[in-house]
Write an enzyme that holds these catalytic residues in place. Structure first.
Site, PDB file in Angstrom:
ATOM      1  CG  HIS A   1      -0.290   0.134   2.543  1.00 50.13           C
ATOM      2  ND1 HIS A   1       0.617  -0.785   3.019  1.00 50.13           N
ATOM      3  CD2 HIS A   1      -0.396   1.089   3.505  1.00 50.13           C
ATOM      4  CE1 HIS A   1       1.029  -0.400   4.218  1.00 50.13           C
ATOM      5  NE2 HIS A   1       0.436   0.729   4.531  1.00 50.13           N
TER       6      HIS A   1
ATOM      7  CG  HIS B   1      -0.282   4.266   4.834  1.00 51.72           C
ATOM      8  ND1 HIS B   1      -0.904   3.387   5.685  1.00 51.72           N
ATOM      9  CD2 HIS B   1      -1.257   5.069   4.334  1.00 51.72           C
ATOM     10  CE1 HIS B   1      -2.203   3.656   5.722  1.00 51.72           C
ATOM     11  NE2 HIS B   1      -2.441   4.667   4.904  1.00 51.72           N
TER      12      HIS B   1
ATOM     13  CG  ASP C   1       4.954   3.443   7.200  1.00 56.09           C
ATOM     14  OD1 ASP C   1       3.983   3.849   6.527  1.00 56.09           O
ATOM     15  OD2 ASP C   1       4.884   2.488   8.008  1.00 56.09           O
ATOM     16  CG  HIS C   2       4.511   0.536   4.052  1.00 54.76           C
ATOM     17  ND1 HIS C   2       4.567  -0.791   4.389  1.00 54.76           N
ATOM     18  CD2 HIS C   2       4.009   1.189   5.134  1.00 54.76           C
ATOM     19  CE1 HIS C   2       4.103  -0.950   5.617  1.00 54.76           C
ATOM     20  NE2 HIS C   2       3.759   0.238   6.090  1.00 54.76           N
TER      21      HIS C   2
ATOM     22  CG  HIS D   1      -3.416  -0.883   6.282  1.00 49.90           C
ATOM     23  ND1 HIS D   1      -3.409  -0.682   7.647  1.00 49.90           N
ATOM     24  CD2 HIS D   1      -2.521   0.015   5.778  1.00 49.90           C
ATOM     25  CE1 HIS D   1      -2.551   0.284   7.941  1.00 49.90           C
ATOM     26  NE2 HIS D   1      -2.008   0.731   6.830  1.00 49.90           N
TER      27      HIS D   1
ATOM     28  CG  ASP E   1       1.165  -1.330   7.484  1.00 48.87           C
ATOM     29  OD1 ASP E   1       2.173  -2.044   7.640  1.00 48.87           O
ATOM     30  OD2 ASP E   1       1.190  -0.085   7.550  1.00 48.87           O
TER      31      ASP E   1
ATOM     32  CG  HIS F   1       4.440  -2.136  10.395  1.00 50.98           C
ATOM     33  ND1 HIS F   1       3.439  -1.561  11.140  1.00 50.98           N
ATOM     34  CD2 HIS F   1       4.635  -1.309   9.349  1.00 50.98           C
ATOM     35  CE1 HIS F   1       3.047  -0.431  10.547  1.00 50.98           C
ATOM     36  NE2 HIS F   1       3.765  -0.261   9.468  1.00 50.98           N
TER      37      HIS F   1
HETATM   38 ZN   LIG Z   1       3.067   1.068   7.921  1.00 45.68          ZN
HETATM   39 ZN   LIG Z   2      -0.038   1.565   6.482  1.00 44.48          ZN
END
Ligand SMILES: [Zn+2]
Ligand SMILES: [Zn+2]
Length: 310
Positions: A60, A62, A64-65, A143, A214, A272
């Protein structure tokens, strides 16, 4: 050989001990990257993961990914990479990744293909040809924003050739053994017809490695991870924050363990983790092991070998 190296194991933001998400899977010399959070390229250097990779899989978008893909691609460009690269991600991948890759560079000097995936898809081809002896299955996670997880499933292997039995039947070592192993019937010099099923055991399972990204605990992960040799499940929170896990679309360690148990996985690795567990995540392991004993928590730089069952 199949191994997994954790490049980043922190949720949402990096800490002194842990970088944001990134997992390298190395199979028979081929490297696949799952997620590419900010700083992933430096983690690859630190932990000896090859830059010679041709595919990155995103669960996904976000921050942080995926923010790390900007710097990684730029570095690869500076190294005069010529080979194409393929990026996979759920709906929105084309727009988002295209924008990200345009930041800070005139143009990327090698070809980047972006493929949008959805649950149920099976990725049999790479950018450079057909996958050898495995496939990547895409499954739904919970998520938001069409998030997905990925399962690397190896094809079945041929059964074992029973050398003793072949000798006892008077089949000479050599090409006839090879033919039987490949599933062909053979005729010996003295005219006897031999069928492979008498000398070759049943097909043996390949390995299954499942990466959730996530997610809330959900049935689609249980389905995808049936009998997994390794399940890498997010565990952002402990039990005391289970309400927060629910509100934010994440899982607790215990919930991840329940998924591993339901899927009859062999092994669970939690990743995570929230910043509060950055130094010690033993609490998460303890809570998970009450449900599923074969649990460990990842830390940056940890490598896990995934052996065959037999
Ligand atoms: Zn994350
Ligand atoms: Zn996420």
């Amino acid at each position: 050989m199949l191994s997994v190296t954790f490049l980043g194991t922190s949720a949402a933001r990096p800490t002194v001990e842990r970088n944001v998400s990134g997992v390298a899977l190395v199979r028979e010399g081929e490297t696949l990257l799952f997620e590419c959070g900010e700083g992933t390229q430096r983690q690859m250097m630190r932990f000896g993961v090859s830059f010679a990779l041709s595919e990155i899989f995103f669960t996904h978008f976000h921050a942080d990914h995926f923010l790390g893909v900007i710097g990684l691609v730029r570095t690869l460009g500076l190294q005069a990479r010529a080979e194409p690269m393929r990026l996979y991600g759920p709906k929105g991948a084309k727009k988002l990744l295209t924008q990200a890759l345009q930041l800070g560079v005139e143009r990327v000097p090698f070809e980047i293909e972006i493929e949008e995936v959805k649950p149920g898809m099976v990725l049999r081809e790479t950018g450079n040809g057909k996958r050898d002896a495995y496939e990547i299955q895409v499954f739904a996670t919970e998520h938001g924003g069409g998030s997905v997880g990925y399962a690397l499933r190896e094809h079945e292997r041929r059964g074992r050739f029973d050398v003793e039995k072949a000798r006892a039947a008077g089949i000479p070592e050599g090409p006839l053994w090879g033919k039987l192993t490949r599933g062909e019937s053979v005729t010996t010099d003295d005219g006897r017809r031999m069928t492979p099923s008498d000398f070759v055991g049943p097909n043996r399972p390949g390995r299954l490695v499942v990466f959730t990204g996530d997610t809330r605990p959900c049935a689609s992960v249980v389905d995808a991870a049936q009998g997994a040799d390794l399940l890498i499940h997010e565990a952002t929170f402990g039990e005391e924050e289970k309400d927060r896990a629910k509100e934010t679309g994440h899982s607790t360690a215990r919930e991840a363990a329940q998924i591993a148990l339901a899927a009859k996985a062999r092994r669970l690795v939690l990743s995570h983790v929230s910043a509060r567990y950055s130094i010690s995540a033993e609490e998460l392991v303890k809570e998970a092991r009450e449900v599923f004993m074969e649990t460990a928590v990842a830390k940056d730089g940890m490598t896990i070998e995934v052996p065959f069952r037999d």
